[in-house]
Design an enzyme around this catalytic site. Structure first.
Site, PDB file in Angstrom:
ATOM      1  N   CYS A 342       0.795  -1.238   0.000  1.00  0.00           N
ATOM      2  CA  CYS A 342       0.000   0.000   0.000  1.00  0.00           C
ATOM      3  C   CYS A 342       0.827   1.288   0.000  1.00  0.00           C
ATOM      4  CB  CYS A 342      -0.975   0.018   1.159  1.00  0.00           C
ATOM      5  SG  CYS A 342      -1.406  -1.580   1.824  1.00  0.00           S
ATOM      6  N   ARG A 371       6.282 -11.551   5.392  1.00  0.00           N
ATOM      7  CA  ARG A 371       5.701 -11.411   6.726  1.00  0.00           C
ATOM      8  C   ARG A 371       6.193 -12.543   7.605  1.00  0.00           C
ATOM      9  NH1 ARG A 371      -0.593 -10.163   5.072  1.00  0.00           N
ATOM     10  NH2 ARG A 371      -0.124  -8.381   3.736  1.00  0.00           N
ATOM     11  N   GLN A 389       1.022 -11.059  -3.401  1.00  0.00           N
ATOM     12  CA  GLN A 389      -0.396 -10.706  -3.328  1.00  0.00           C
ATOM     13  C   GLN A 389      -0.878 -10.269  -4.697  1.00  0.00           C
ATOM     14  OE1 GLN A 389      -0.211  -7.535  -0.302  1.00  0.00           O
ATOM     15  NE2 GLN A 389      -1.823  -8.676   0.724  1.00  0.00           N
ATOM     16  N   ASP A 391      -2.647  -7.763  -5.576  1.00  0.00           N
ATOM     17  CA  ASP A 391      -3.070  -6.576  -4.856  1.00  0.00           C
ATOM     18  C   ASP A 391      -3.633  -5.525  -5.811  1.00  0.00           C
ATOM     19  OD1 ASP A 391      -3.391  -5.152  -2.570  1.00  0.00           O
ATOM     20  OD2 ASP A 391      -1.256  -4.829  -2.175  1.00  0.00           O
ATOM     21  N   HIS A 393      -5.144  -1.161  -5.478  1.00  0.00           N
ATOM     22  CA  HIS A 393      -5.643  -0.039  -4.702  1.00  0.00           C
ATOM     23  C   HIS A 393      -6.446   0.866  -5.607  1.00  0.00           C
ATOM     24  CE1 HIS A 393      -2.270  -1.462  -2.192  1.00  0.00           C
ATOM     25  NE2 HIS A 393      -3.169  -1.270  -1.248  1.00  0.00           N
ATOM     26  N   LYS A 473     -15.196  -3.918   5.566  1.00  0.00           N
ATOM     27  CA  LYS A 473     -14.643  -4.781   4.515  1.00  0.00           C
ATOM     28  C   LYS A 473     -15.607  -5.878   4.115  1.00  0.00           C
ATOM     29  CE  LYS A 473     -12.419  -8.100   7.588  1.00  0.00           C
ATOM     30  NZ  LYS A 473     -11.423  -9.127   7.704  1.00  0.00           N
ATOM     31  N   HIS A 519      -8.395  -1.140  -0.551  1.00  0.00           N
ATOM     32  CA  HIS A 519      -7.414  -2.218  -0.756  1.00  0.00           C
ATOM     33  C   HIS A 519      -8.214  -3.434  -1.193  1.00  0.00           C
ATOM     34  CE1 HIS A 519      -4.617  -0.235   2.185  1.00  0.00           C
ATOM     35  NE2 HIS A 519      -5.761   0.112   2.728  1.00  0.00           N
TER      36      HIS A 519
END
Ligand SMILES: [Zn+2]
Ligand SMILES: [Zn+2]
Length: 646
Positions: A342, A371, A389, A391, A393, A473, A519
Site C-alpha cells: 500500500c 511477513r 499478493q 493486490d 488499490h 470490509k 485495498h
C-alpha cells in the site's frame, strides 16, 4: 444440600409453564414437557441461557431449551465427552504415569493432550479405541461434583496430575467442578452427555506434538486427535472426505507433479517454484493482468524494501511490527522488507498533483511481500513467509465508492468463476470498537458496500464489529469440490492511510479533498490460490492453465523422427507440449502420463507417421479419431480460449 420442597414453574421456550415440586432434575422435568421421541434425542439443556447437564436439579422457575443429538450444539457436547472417554481409556491402558492436560472439542472432532514417554503408535490407537468402546458399552453416567479449590488441588495432587494442578491454580473461583465417569475424574465445566453409551461412532485420527499451553518453552505433549458423530453414516462420510482431502493435499501433489518445493537450507515458508509450477503461475498471472486491463486497471511494479520512516508514517511499525523482519542498514539509513504494498502505491499517487478528473484511479500489482509467521504455523503454499499478493488499490471520491465496490465484485466473481469456483460465502464486516474515522464516513462506506452487494444480487452475512480498524470490509470465502471453505478475496475501505500520508486531490470546486482508498486482493496471494487450485482440482487442471497440455508418445523408435517434427510444430503453435520418446512399452508411458494428469496424450505409430496425423487420447482414457497436427493445435487453442473466457 438441603432444599425446601417448593412449587416451581418450568416451561419450554415459548411453551406453557407447568408447576413441579422442586428439587427436580432437568431430565425429570423434561419428561413432562417433551414427547417420548423428543426426550430420547435430548442430551443436555439450556436452563435460561446456561448449558447444563440433564441431571442438574432445578430449584427455581426456569425456561428450558433442550439440546438434542443431531444439532451443532449436541455435537459439541458429544465431541467433548468423547475426549473424556479417550483420556480415561489412555489412563486405563498406559497407567498413572501418563499425565492428562486438556481435551476440547474442535472443528471436526476433538483432541486430548497427554504427557507420555513412549510415542503413541497406530497399534496403540486400536487398543485405545477398543477400550473406549468398552467404556461406552458400560453406559457410565457423567456425574458432576462442585468442590472447593483446595479439595480439587488435593485430589489432583494425589493423582500427580501437574497440568490439572496448574489449571486449578489459575482459576479465579473458590469452587471448581469436576466430572466422573466410572473411575475417571477430570476437571471440567461441562456439560456432558448423560452417559457414555452415546459414544458409538468415533475414530482416532492422528497424533501430533503440541506444547503445553501452546508455549514453545513448555513441555512437549502428545496430542491425539479423534472424531465422533451421532450416526455411522456421518462418520463414514467424514472419513471418506478426509481420505479425499489427503489425496488432494497440495503439498503431496505439489511434490508429485513437480510444481514447487520448500527447502530448509533456503528457509522455511519460502517457495521455490519448479518449472511446471512457474508455468502454472505465469498462466494465472497473464490471465489476471489481461482481465485487470480489460476492467480499467493500470499495472504497477514497486520495490521490495523501503526506508523505515515510510513504515512509521504508514503506521505499520505501530500495529504490524511483529509481522515485519528486522531492519537492515544502507548508507546509515534503516530499511525494511515490505509486509504490504500500500505505501508504495501511495508513493506513485504522490508522484504528481491529482485532480478529480483522474478518478477513479485503479492500480494493480502482483506485489511480493514478506511477513513473519511462526515456524509451527507454516503450511505448504497456504501459510508462508514470502508471497505475492494479487493486490490493487483504488483511489476515488466518496460518491464513486459504491460503483467501485460493485466493479470490484464483478471482476472478483468473474475471475473466481473462470477458475471454477462458483460457490462462496460472503461476509460484510462492520465497525469494530477500536477504530479511526468519523461516524459519518463509516456509515456511508458500510452502506456503499451493502448497496453494491445487493445490486450484484449477492447473499451475504454481516459480521458486526469485525471490520478492520481503518474501515469496513467484504470477505469472500470460496468453496472447493469437497465443500471446504477457503478465505481468498478481501475488499477493504480505508480512511486511515490517506490521512496518515496526507494525500489529496483537487476537486471540481478547486479545493483540496481527501480521497478514499480501497485495498483489495481477489486470490489473496498466488501461493495460496495455487494451493487451493491444486486441492480443488486434485491436480487435474483444466486445459487452459494446465502447465503441460499434451504429451507426445511414440510406439516404437521408427516414429522418433516424425515425433520430433510434431513436437516442434505444436510448440511453435503455442501448445504446451512434452515428449516421451523413451524405449518403453506404450502402456507404461500412458500410465505415467495419466499419473501426471496431462489432459491430452498424442500417440504416434506407423499409421500416424504415414498419414501425417496424431491419435489423441484423453485423460479419461477415451480416444479421438486421428487428426492432423494443425487440427490438434487449433483444438487446443480454441478450448483454452473458451476455458479462459476470452
Ligand atoms: Zn468435559
Ligand atoms: Zn493495501
Amino acid at each position: 444440600m438441603a432444599y425446601h420442597m417448593a412449587a416451581i414453574s418450568v416451561c419450554l421456550k415459548d411453551g406453557e409453564p407447568i408447576t413441579l415440586s422442586s428439587p427436580i432434575t432437568i431430565q425429570d422435568a423434561l419428561a413432562q414437557l417433551l414427547s417420548g421421541k423428543q426426550r430420547k434425542k435430548t442430551i443436555a439443556a439450556y436452563a435460561g441461557d446456561v448449558a447444563v447437564d440433564l441431571f442438574t436439579e432445578l430449584t427455581e422457575d426456569t425456561v428450558l431449551t433442550p439440546i438434542q443429538a443431531g444439532t451443532e450444539e449436541g455435537l459439541e457436547i458429544l465431541k467433548h465427552s468423547t475426549a473424556h472417554i479417550m483420556a480415561q481409556a489412555v489412563k486405563d491402558l498406559f497407567g498413572p504415569q501418563v499425565k492428562v492436560a486438556i481435551g476440547p472439542a474442535i472443528e471436526n472432532g476433538f483432541y486430548y493432550d497427554f504427557k507420555h514417554e513412549h510415542p503413541f503408535t497406530p497399534e496403540d490407537f486400536e487398543k485405545i479405541e477398543g477400550r473406549m468402546a468398552e467404556i461406552a458399552a458400560a453406559a457410565l453416567p457423567f456425574t458432576r461434583e462442585d468442590i472447593s479449590k483446595e479439595a480439587a488441588l488435593k485430589l489432583f495432587t494425589e493423582q500427580d496430575e501437574k497440568y490439572k494442578i496448574e489449571l486449578i491454580n489459575d482459576l479465579e473461583t473458590d469452587t471448581v467442578s469436576i466430572y466422573h465417569q466410572g473411575e475417571f475424574t477430570d476437571l471440567c465445566r461441562g456439560p456432558h452427555l448423560p452417559d457414555t453409551s452415546w459414544v458409538k461412532d468415533f475414530k482416532l485420527l492422528r497424533v501430533a506434538g503440541a506444547y503445553w499451553r501452546g508455549d514453545e518453552k513448555n513441555d512437549v505433549l502428545q496430542r491425539i486427535y479423534g472424531t465422533v458423530f451421532f450416526d455411522k453414516k456421518a462418520l463414514k462420510k467424514y472419513l471418506h472426505q478426509r481420505e479425499e482431502a489427503k489425496k488432494r493435499d497440495h503439498r503431496k501433489l505439489g511434490r508429485e507433479l513437480k510444481l514447487f518445493t520448500i527447502q530448509d537450507d533456503i528457509g522455511p515458508g519460502l517457495i521455490l517454484w519448479q518449472p511446471k509450477g512457474a508455468l502454472l503461475r505465469k498462466l494465472i498471472e497473464d490471465y489476471w493482468k489481461e482481465e485487470h486491463y480489460r476492467h480499467g486497471y493500470e499495472l504497477l511494479y514497486t520495490p521490495h524494501i523501503a526506508r523505515q520512516d515510510l513504515w512509521n508514517t504508514s503506521g505499520h511499525l505501530d500495529f504490524y511490527a511483529e509481522n515485519m523482519y528486522a531492519p537492515m542498514e544502507i548508507d546509515s539509513v534503516k530499511y525494511q522488507l515490505k509486509p504490504m504494498n500500500c505505501p508504495f502505491h501511495i508513493g506513485v499517487y504522490n508522484s504528481h498533483k491529482r485532480s478529480y478528473r483522474e478518478f477513479p484511479i485503479r492500480w494493480a500489482e502482483l506485489g511480493t511481500v514478506y511477513r513473519y509467521e511462526r515456524a509451527g504455523a507454516l503450511h505448504g503454499l497456504l501459510r508462508v513467509r514470502g508471497f505475492t499478493q494479487d493486490d490493487a488499490h483504488i483511489f476515488c471520491r466518496e460518491d464513486q465508492l459504491e460503483k467501485e465496490i460493485f466493479n470490484i465484485l464483478d471482476l472478483n466473481l468473474l475471475i473466481l468463476n473462470t477458475f471454477g469456483f462458483s460457490e462462496y460465502d460472503i461476509y460484510l464486516s462492520t465497525r469494530p470498537q477500536k477504530s479511526v474515522g468519523s461516524d459519518k464516513n463509516w456509515a456511508e462506506a458500510t452502506d456503499a458496500l451493502k448497496q453494491a452487494l445487493e445490486k450484484k444480487g449477492l447473499d451475504f452475512a454481516e459480521d458486526p464489529g469485525e471490520g478492520v480498524f481503518y474501515g469496513p470490509k467484504i470477505d469472500i470465502k470460496i468453496k472447493d469440490q469437497l465443500g471446504r471453505s477457503w478465505q481468498c478475496s478481501t475488499i477493504q475501505v480505508d480512511f486511515n492511510l490517506p490521512e496518515r500520508f496526507d494525500i489529496t486531490y483537487t476537486g471540481s470546486d478547486n479545493r483540496e479533498h481527501r480521497p478514499i482508498m480501497i485495498h483489495r486482493a481477489l486470490m489473496g496471494s498466488l501461493e495460496r490460490f495455487v494451493g487451493v487450485l491444486i486441492e480443488h482440482y486434485a491436480g487435474v487442471f483444466p486445459l487452459w492453465f494446465a502447465p503441460v497440455q499434451t504429451r507426445l508418445l511414440n510406439i516404437t523408435d521408427d516414429q522418433t523422427h516424425y515425433c520430433e517434427k510434431v513436437y516442434r510444430e505444436l510448440r511453435k503453435a503455442g501448445v504446451r507440449i512434452e515428449k516421451d520418446l523413451r524405449n518403453e512399452k506404450l502402456n507404461y508411458k500412458i500410465r505415467e502420463a495419466q499419473m501426471d494428469k496431462i489432459p491430452y496424450m498424442l500417440i504416434v505409430g506407423e499409421q500416424e507417421k504415414e498419414n501425417g496425423t496424431v491419435t489423441v487420447r484423453m485423460r479419461d482414457g477415451k480416444n479421438l479419431p486421428p487428426m492432423s497436427i494443425s487440427e490438434f493445435a487449433t483444438k487446443v487453442q480454441e478450448e483454452s480460449l473458451e476455458g479462459r473466457g476470452f
